[in-house]
Design a protein around this motif. Structure first.
Motif, PDB file in Angstrom:
ATOM      1  N   PRO A 105       0.832  -1.194   0.000  1.00  0.00           N
ATOM      2  CA  PRO A 105       0.000   0.000   0.000  1.00  0.00           C
ATOM      3  C   PRO A 105       0.873   1.253   0.000  1.00  0.00           C
ATOM      4  CG  PRO A 105      -0.664  -1.514   1.740  1.00  0.00           C
ATOM      5  CD  PRO A 105       0.627  -2.017   1.186  1.00  0.00           C
ATOM      6  N   GLY A 106       0.423   2.263  -0.709  1.00  0.00           N
ATOM      7  CA  GLY A 106       1.210   3.476  -0.853  1.00  0.00           C
ATOM      8  C   GLY A 106       1.611   4.090   0.474  1.00  0.00           C
ATOM      9  N   THR A 107       0.675   4.151   1.398  1.00  0.00           N
ATOM     10  CA  THR A 107       0.977   4.795   2.669  1.00  0.00           C
ATOM     11  C   THR A 107       1.983   3.990   3.473  1.00  0.00           C
ATOM     12  OG1 THR A 107      -1.347   5.429   2.629  1.00  0.00           O
ATOM     13  CG2 THR A 107      -0.103   5.964   4.584  1.00  0.00           C
ATOM     14  N   LEU A 108       1.864   2.677   3.412  1.00  0.00           N
ATOM     15  CA  LEU A 108       2.829   1.837   4.107  1.00  0.00           C
ATOM     16  C   LEU A 108       4.225   2.089   3.550  1.00  0.00           C
ATOM     17  CD1 LEU A 108       3.508  -0.428   6.088  1.00  0.00           C
ATOM     18  CD2 LEU A 108       3.031  -2.057   4.250  1.00  0.00           C
ATOM     19  N   TYR A 109       4.297   2.119   2.249  1.00  0.00           N
ATOM     20  CA  TYR A 109       5.585   2.370   1.611  1.00  0.00           C
ATOM     21  C   TYR A 109       6.158   3.718   2.033  1.00  0.00           C
ATOM     22  CZ  TYR A 109       8.902   3.699  -1.988  1.00  0.00           C
ATOM     23  OH  TYR A 109      10.008   4.163  -2.640  1.00  0.00           O
ATOM     24  N   GLU A 110       5.291   4.703   2.117  1.00  0.00           N
ATOM     25  CA  GLU A 110       5.782   6.023   2.499  1.00  0.00           C
ATOM     26  C   GLU A 110       6.316   6.028   3.924  1.00  0.00           C
ATOM     27  OE1 GLU A 110       2.664   8.789   1.604  1.00  0.00           O
ATOM     28  OE2 GLU A 110       2.811   8.374  -0.532  1.00  0.00           O
ATOM     29  N   GLY A 111       5.609   5.358   4.822  1.00  0.00           N
ATOM     30  CA  GLY A 111       6.096   5.269   6.190  1.00  0.00           C
ATOM     31  C   GLY A 111       7.438   4.574   6.250  1.00  0.00           C
ATOM     32  N   ILE A 112       7.543   3.489   5.511  1.00  0.00           N
ATOM     33  CA  ILE A 112       8.797   2.742   5.482  1.00  0.00           C
ATOM     34  C   ILE A 112       9.908   3.583   4.876  1.00  0.00           C
ATOM     35  CG2 ILE A 112       9.953   0.790   4.382  1.00  0.00           C
ATOM     36  CD1 ILE A 112       7.282  -0.746   4.613  1.00  0.00           C
ATOM     37  N   ILE A 331      -6.744   3.735   9.993  1.00  0.00           N
ATOM     38  CA  ILE A 331      -5.753   2.674  10.163  1.00  0.00           C
ATOM     39  C   ILE A 331      -4.367   3.312  10.076  1.00  0.00           C
ATOM     40  CG2 ILE A 331      -4.983   0.441   9.308  1.00  0.00           C
ATOM     41  CD1 ILE A 331      -7.649   0.309   7.746  1.00  0.00           C
ATOM     42  N   PRO A 332      -3.538   3.101  11.061  1.00  0.00           N
ATOM     43  CA  PRO A 332      -2.257   3.831  11.106  1.00  0.00           C
ATOM     44  C   PRO A 332      -1.195   3.190  10.229  1.00  0.00           C
ATOM     45  CG  PRO A 332      -2.463   2.463  13.043  1.00  0.00           C
ATOM     46  CD  PRO A 332      -3.725   2.253  12.241  1.00  0.00           C
ATOM     47  N   VAL A 333      -1.481   3.097   8.963  1.00  0.00           N
ATOM     48  CA  VAL A 333      -0.591   2.367   8.063  1.00  0.00           C
ATOM     49  C   VAL A 333       0.783   3.015   7.976  1.00  0.00           C
ATOM     50  CG1 VAL A 333      -0.315   1.503   5.734  1.00  0.00           C
ATOM     51  CG2 VAL A 333      -2.573   1.588   6.757  1.00  0.00           C
ATOM     52  N   TYR A 334       0.779   4.324   7.879  1.00  0.00           N
ATOM     53  CA  TYR A 334       2.052   5.038   7.799  1.00  0.00           C
ATOM     54  C   TYR A 334       2.892   4.765   9.042  1.00  0.00           C
ATOM     55  CZ  TYR A 334       5.320   8.916   7.153  1.00  0.00           C
ATOM     56  OH  TYR A 334       6.447   9.672   6.994  1.00  0.00           O
ATOM     57  N   ALA A 335       2.260   4.893  10.193  1.00  0.00           N
ATOM     58  CA  ALA A 335       2.984   4.688  11.450  1.00  0.00           C
ATOM     59  C   ALA A 335       3.468   3.251  11.574  1.00  0.00           C
ATOM     60  CB  ALA A 335       2.094   5.053  12.635  1.00  0.00           C
ATOM     61  N   VAL A 336       2.684   2.313  11.100  1.00  0.00           N
ATOM     62  CA  VAL A 336       3.110   0.913  11.155  1.00  0.00           C
ATOM     63  C   VAL A 336       4.388   0.730  10.347  1.00  0.00           C
ATOM     64  CG1 VAL A 336       2.533  -1.399  10.314  1.00  0.00           C
ATOM     65  CG2 VAL A 336       0.873  -0.124  11.665  1.00  0.00           C
ATOM     66  N   VAL A 361       0.091  -0.538  17.150  1.00  0.00           N
ATOM     67  CA  VAL A 361      -0.075   0.890  16.875  1.00  0.00           C
ATOM     68  C   VAL A 361      -1.549   1.275  16.929  1.00  0.00           C
ATOM     69  CG1 VAL A 361       0.463   2.759  15.279  1.00  0.00           C
ATOM     70  CG2 VAL A 361       1.928   0.732  15.368  1.00  0.00           C
ATOM     71  N   PRO A 362      -1.902   2.275  17.728  1.00  0.00           N
ATOM     72  CA  PRO A 362      -3.313   2.680  17.813  1.00  0.00           C
ATOM     73  C   PRO A 362      -3.785   3.379  16.540  1.00  0.00           C
ATOM     74  CG  PRO A 362      -1.932   4.162  19.088  1.00  0.00           C
ATOM     75  CD  PRO A 362      -1.038   3.058  18.626  1.00  0.00           C
ATOM     76  N   PHE A 363      -5.065   3.222  16.258  1.00  0.00           N
ATOM     77  CA  PHE A 363      -5.696   3.991  15.193  1.00  0.00           C
ATOM     78  C   PHE A 363      -5.746   5.462  15.602  1.00  0.00           C
ATOM     79  CE2 PHE A 363      -8.249   0.982  12.373  1.00  0.00           C
ATOM     80  CZ  PHE A 363      -7.499  -0.121  12.708  1.00  0.00           C
ATOM     81  N   THR A 364      -5.916   6.338  14.647  1.00  0.00           N
ATOM     82  CA  THR A 364      -6.111   7.746  15.007  1.00  0.00           C
ATOM     83  C   THR A 364      -7.583   8.111  14.857  1.00  0.00           C
ATOM     84  OG1 THR A 364      -5.450   8.365  12.789  1.00  0.00           O
ATOM     85  CG2 THR A 364      -3.773   8.460  14.478  1.00  0.00           C
TER      86      THR A 364
END
Lengths: 380, 380
Positions: A105-112, A331-336, A361-364
DNA sequence: CTGAAAGCGCTAACAT
DNA sequence: ATGTTAGCGCTTTCAG
């Protein structure tokens, strides 16, 4: 425009001494400036401004840097890696098995990537399919060869034992994403999210709160955890949970006709005027498209949120598909992604690549109350 | 279970001679077997079955291979790359600018990876944001350093000149995905798809066919190309196009209430019984969620597809969100990925990294007629 | 069939 | 402040 740049690329290549070489080497810069490779390396390697570079006279630095610029020098990351013993590279393993293909997922990639970039690391992809895991041949290159300092594993569903074994055999330090493992794992807190969403509705005065889920969502812990959170909140409030099970999407028999809740297995007539005193005043939907389904269905009966009922869901991004904005816990995908990298780097820098305790990781909170409000007066 | 494998990983590490080394080297195998590094290299490097390995006695081969297995040997891909001068690695560049973040769709990745895997190549990611492109500092590592044989660029929207320049400066052979460039580009044939979808409806006897699009979809060529294809087909049939412009999703003012077409800027009342003789008998929708919107809205008026109207859209996967199956032409994302790799490899193996002519990939036909049929008898 | 030596591009340790 | 030497792990060349 497009044409222009490829021509200039060719011209650039011809200006270079060796046509087949895309970039220069330290040696070429050394020859050109009359300095030693080591000097050039010190100046370039520290980015021209680091401590090593400062020790050289500014004239030398200028000479080297301008030569590097002219030759279009870019350091060979792999040669550096061989010498230093660190690849500067993290791999992520994705499953490609049907029906649960786990993409990136794009957001996951960005967080990573944001977390990696701070340490000048980059991300390399690997993909593995359930079927192929059985045959040794098809192990992806990233597990077959040695080319990354660490491994992130994003494999959301049941993890085959052979898969665990394969990863183990590589002895590469790894961290699991979106999977509940006892160590070295990061996942979002779906249970708390389900409970919080329900709690928010309870606080507004709702009592008849239903949880809506699609039948085929089982299989991932997020489906059961959110539901369990909902049920926990309901029971704690002395209320009885009501599950609206959404029928059979994504299966061969899917049909174009919209299925009214009256036809559902566990559903009951909730939209007609006769149900005004018994229907849920609020719905917690597992996914945005389920929420949309209810919003549209309600609209066909003249009901709208938040006036006549409240609806809330969970989503990675703002949930406003189809022009309908639904309040959603994020869903805190970026933070994950960030946490996973942090954990992996912690493992890597620890003495024996110590296993790390899991991070949940908690949801926001929702940023909007668009589809949520107090229960309608007529509901009592 | 999770616990078990990390323990065994630690045990494995301790069994190894050097605790900090995750895998063995050719040298270690050579020392252990008493053979030379070169011999070991020949046997291992050819996978134990290649021509090089065959020249060795089977006893030597067995010795080497079992030693490799015991030590958990995996070749160092970077060392090999340094020696051979080829990285064995392709990079893909993704934009991360808002609002058009271009992620890596799963199917695209699969197409790319399958094509790369045939040549034992792997994929590395790079991400760049519009804002950061302005400052030299933030150029991603993949462009700053030298670490890939070629570059795929998946940047769907307007490409800033500085971006083109940056890529040009790296002199790395590249291929553009989903962008119409005069050379070195691969994209799906959205125009033909729009025309074919419309043609399919015309062939069924439909005459009043509308094209539905959301307002904010402009900006990418696919939106205009599909629409142009629709209009071309309509005009060729002597019919006048009708655009249903879907209002303002994804914008700050989005609301929970469903917007009936009567309220649209260019819309007209099409659902009520009074419009039976004038409303479109078929709709070509730009995206699945727009199709869903119409399906639900129609359902609220007792109309269903394909009995009362036909609806068709374009999607990467089977379009059956929310349990509603809509006939859709398939965006050939997988094939685009494959073609892009093919083109890039062709460039790489050509003498001067020759620019390649663009490839336009056709959509594939819908696999289902679920929401498409002849116009209703009452429509005349 | 096997091995010794050289070198890819880079950096670390030690000169000068 | 700059240069020399060595070597990361691997493959290529050339000898046995």
């Amino acid at each position: 425009m497009a044409y222009v740049w490829y021509i200039s690329a060719i011209v650039g290549a011809e200006a270079n001494e060796d046509e087949t070489m895309a970039t220069a080497t330290l040696k070429q810069i050394a020859e050109r400036t009359g300095l030693s490779i080591r000097t050039v390396s010190r100046i370039i390697g520290d980015g021209g401004t680091g401590v090593g570079a400062q020790r050289h006279s500014s004239s030398t630095r200028g000479l080297v840097l301008s030569a590097a610029r002219e030759l279009g020098y870019r350091p060979n990351a792999f040669a550096k890696a061989v010498r230093t013993g660190r690849f500067g590279c993290i791999a992520i393993l994705l499953s490609s098995s049907t029906p649960h293909r786990s993409t990136l997922p794009g957001t996951l990639y960005e967080g990573i990537d944001d977390a990696l970039a701070e340490h000048n690391l980059h991300l390399t992809l690997a993909r593995v399919s359930d079927e192929k895991l059985k045959s040794e041949e098809a192990v992806p290159k990233i597990l077959r060869e040695w080319m990354a300092d660490g491994l992130l594993v994003n494999y959301n569903y049941d993890i085959p034992a052979s898969f665990l074994q394969t990863i183990n055999d590589t002895r590469i330090p790894s961290v699991w994403i979106n999977t509940k493992q006892e160590v070295n794992a990061v996942w979002p807190d779906d249970f708390a999210a389900g409970r919080s969403a329900t709690g928010q509705l309870l606080a507004l005065g709702h009592r008849r709160i239903a949880y809506a889920i699609n039948e085929n969502a089982e299989g991932h812990y997020s489906a059961t955890d959110r539901r369990n959170g909902y049920e926990a909140a309901m029971l704690a409030a002395g209320l009885s949970p009501q599950i609206l099970r959404f029928p059979t999407p994504n299966v061969p028999g899917a049909r174009t006709t919209v299925v009214p809740p009256e036809e559902w297995a566990e559903g009951s007539p909730i939209w007609g005027p006769e149900a005004a005193g018994t229907r849920p005043t609020a719905i917690v939907a597992y996914m945005p498209y389920i929420a949309n389904y209810f919003v549209f269905l309600a609209a066909s009966h003249g009901l709208q949120a938040p006036r006549d009922f409240s609806i809330m869901t969970f989503s990675e991004q703002r949930a406003d598909e189809a022009g309908v904005l639904v309040t959603s816990w994020r869903i805190p995908v970026y933070a994950v992604g960030q946490e996973a990298v942090r954990m992996l780097l912690a493992r890597l820098s620890s003495a024996g690549h110590e296993p790390q305790p899991p991070v949940v990781v908690p949801f926001t909170r929702p940023e909007s109350d668009a589809s949520v409000g107090p229960p309608p007066a007529s509901s009592a």
